[in-house]
Structure formats: C-alpha cells, structure tokens
Design a protein around this motif. Sequence first.
Motif, PDB file in Angstrom:
ATOM      1  N   SER A 195       0.825  -1.208   0.000  1.00  0.00           N
ATOM      2  CA  SER A 195       0.000   0.000   0.000  1.00  0.00           C
ATOM      3  C   SER A 195       0.860   1.259   0.000  1.00  0.00           C
ATOM      4  O   SER A 195       0.549   2.238  -0.694  1.00  0.00           O
ATOM      5  N   LEU A 196       1.934   1.257   0.763  1.00  0.00           N
ATOM      6  CA  LEU A 196       2.822   2.419   0.779  1.00  0.00           C
ATOM      7  C   LEU A 196       3.477   2.622  -0.587  1.00  0.00           C
ATOM      8  O   LEU A 196       3.618   3.754  -1.061  1.00  0.00           O
ATOM      9  N   GLU A 197       3.854   1.529  -1.225  1.00  0.00           N
ATOM     10  CA  GLU A 197       4.465   1.628  -2.552  1.00  0.00           C
ATOM     11  C   GLU A 197       3.464   2.131  -3.590  1.00  0.00           C
ATOM     12  O   GLU A 197       3.785   2.994  -4.414  1.00  0.00           O
ATOM     13  N   GLU A 198       2.252   1.591  -3.581  1.00  0.00           N
ATOM     14  CA  GLU A 198       1.227   2.033  -4.533  1.00  0.00           C
ATOM     15  C   GLU A 198       0.905   3.509  -4.330  1.00  0.00           C
ATOM     16  O   GLU A 198       0.666   4.245  -5.302  1.00  0.00           O
ATOM     17  N   ALA A 199       0.918   3.948  -3.079  1.00  0.00           N
ATOM     18  CA  ALA A 199       0.605   5.344  -2.780  1.00  0.00           C
ATOM     19  C   ALA A 199       1.759   6.279  -3.118  1.00  0.00           C
ATOM     20  O   ALA A 199       1.566   7.502  -3.198  1.00  0.00           O
ATOM     21  N   GLY A 200       2.955   5.739  -3.325  1.00  0.00           N
ATOM     22  CA  GLY A 200       4.117   6.598  -3.513  1.00  0.00           C
ATOM     23  C   GLY A 200       4.470   7.359  -2.256  1.00  0.00           C
ATOM     24  O   GLY A 200       5.061   8.445  -2.314  1.00  0.00           O
ATOM     25  N   ALA A 201       4.122   6.791  -1.104  1.00  0.00           N
ATOM     26  CA  ALA A 201       4.344   7.459   0.174  1.00  0.00           C
ATOM     27  C   ALA A 201       5.765   7.205   0.659  1.00  0.00           C
ATOM     28  O   ALA A 201       6.256   6.074   0.586  1.00  0.00           O
ATOM     29  N   PRO A 202       6.440   8.216   1.160  1.00  0.00           N
ATOM     30  CA  PRO A 202       7.785   8.006   1.693  1.00  0.00           C
ATOM     31  C   PRO A 202       7.724   7.182   2.980  1.00  0.00           C
ATOM     32  O   PRO A 202       6.958   7.500   3.887  1.00  0.00           O
ATOM     33  N   TYR A 203       8.518   6.121   3.029  1.00  0.00           N
ATOM     34  CA  TYR A 203       8.545   5.308   4.242  1.00  0.00           C
ATOM     35  C   TYR A 203       9.920   4.718   4.446  1.00  0.00           C
ATOM     36  O   TYR A 203      10.703   4.572   3.501  1.00  0.00           O
TER      37      TYR A 203
END
Length: 244
Positions: free
Chosen positions: A21-29
Amino acid sequence: MTYQLYYWPSIQGRGEFVRLSLEEAGAPYEDVARRPADEGGGVPALIALLRSETEAALPFAPPVLRHGPLLIAQTANILLYLGPRHQLSPSDEAGRLFVNQLQLTLADVVGEVHDTHHPIGSGLYYEDQKPEAARRTQSFLRERLPKLLGYFERVLMRGTQRGGQWLVGGELSYVDLSLFQLVCGLEYAFPKAMSRIGPTVPGLIALRDRVAARPRIAAYLASPRRLPFNEDGLFRRYPELDFD
C-alpha cells in the motif's frame, strides 16, 4: 511526513501487505529494521519498540507503523489508517467498512496458511510437526482454500458486473493489493494445488495481473525492496505439502 514501518528485515510476512500500500501510494517510508543496526535500525530497533514502556499504544507484535505521534499495530488496522489518506479505500463509510471486513477475512486466510506448516505451535520447527502439517495442509487445500478464494471471487465478480475491475467501489483499494499478495504467496507455496484451484477463480488471477502491472507496483516488484519469498516467512514451499 515519512512513515516508519517496523517489521522483520528478512521476510515479507504480514509487513508486505503494508509495504504494497505504501508503494502504490508513492508514500515516503522507512523500513526501520532493514536499516543497519549501528544506524539505529535492525532487529534491535524492532525489539526495543516492542519492549518499550513509554509508548502509549504499546504493540504486541509487528507490523507496526509510526506516523508522527501515532503508533499503529495490526495489519488491518494500519491499512484502515492508510486507506483514506492515500485514496486506497472508498470515500463513504459503508465502503470503508466493507474493505476493512474483506481485509480481516483475508487475515483469517493468512492465519490458516501459516498453520499449514505450523499446526501445533510456532515455537516448534516445521520438522517437529511434519505429520500434523501434512494432515492440516491437505484439508486446507482441498476444503478451505477453494471456499475462501471462491468467496473473494464472488465479491470481485459483483464489482465487475457493475462496471469496475476491483473488489469494492470501482476503484483500487488496499484489499486489492493484499489479495494480489495472497495469490502470489499461494502460488509460491502451493504451485500444484493452485494450478488446480486457479482456473476456478479466473477473476482473482486476472486481478493479480492487473495489480502487478500498475507502474509503482511493477517498479517495486523489480526492485531490491521487494524481498523474495522464502521458507522463513508466511508462505513456505515444502513440496511434500503441495497436494494437487
């Protein structure tokens, strides 16, 4: 604000549902335990969090997500938090609850997958419970798994009949990403069984391909951030358990 994900550094496990989900969102983690221990990461950082006496929301086990002052544990709970923030869940309450319901059902499936190779106890090695594992897995593959995947297939078919290509609301949600991971894991662990079951759930197989083709997911799958399946994680390939 960068998310901090705490999970075991050498397996996909339950943490992979959050990563997708973080990858699909392009969210920095930041995958904290995959950072060197001498830089404040590694398993010591994960253990320190679990043993902390200062956290208000003390988690029992990973995955754990830190976002600013919030500390959130349990895969479905983390995804329930991320979904509305990254357009990975419906905007209406009924839709959000249904996506969460599906994610919790998927978590039940993941628990049953784990118990195929550890039916007696997690503290024992697989080699210590092989007869029980064989009996449990045979029942799971021949009775439970077709029923469980058939349920998700029915949900998906209802969505496609309404003009969409995803499970809920006509738009991709985090449970579509999680179902992709489930199907991939099952195909790794039980290739013979899935060659039998797969044709009965063509919608799920097509959904797996649609998710894999999404640009950010495709880039993630081709990157070193995507850990390979292995025999320490949830989905384990033991040929003697792959009943066709």
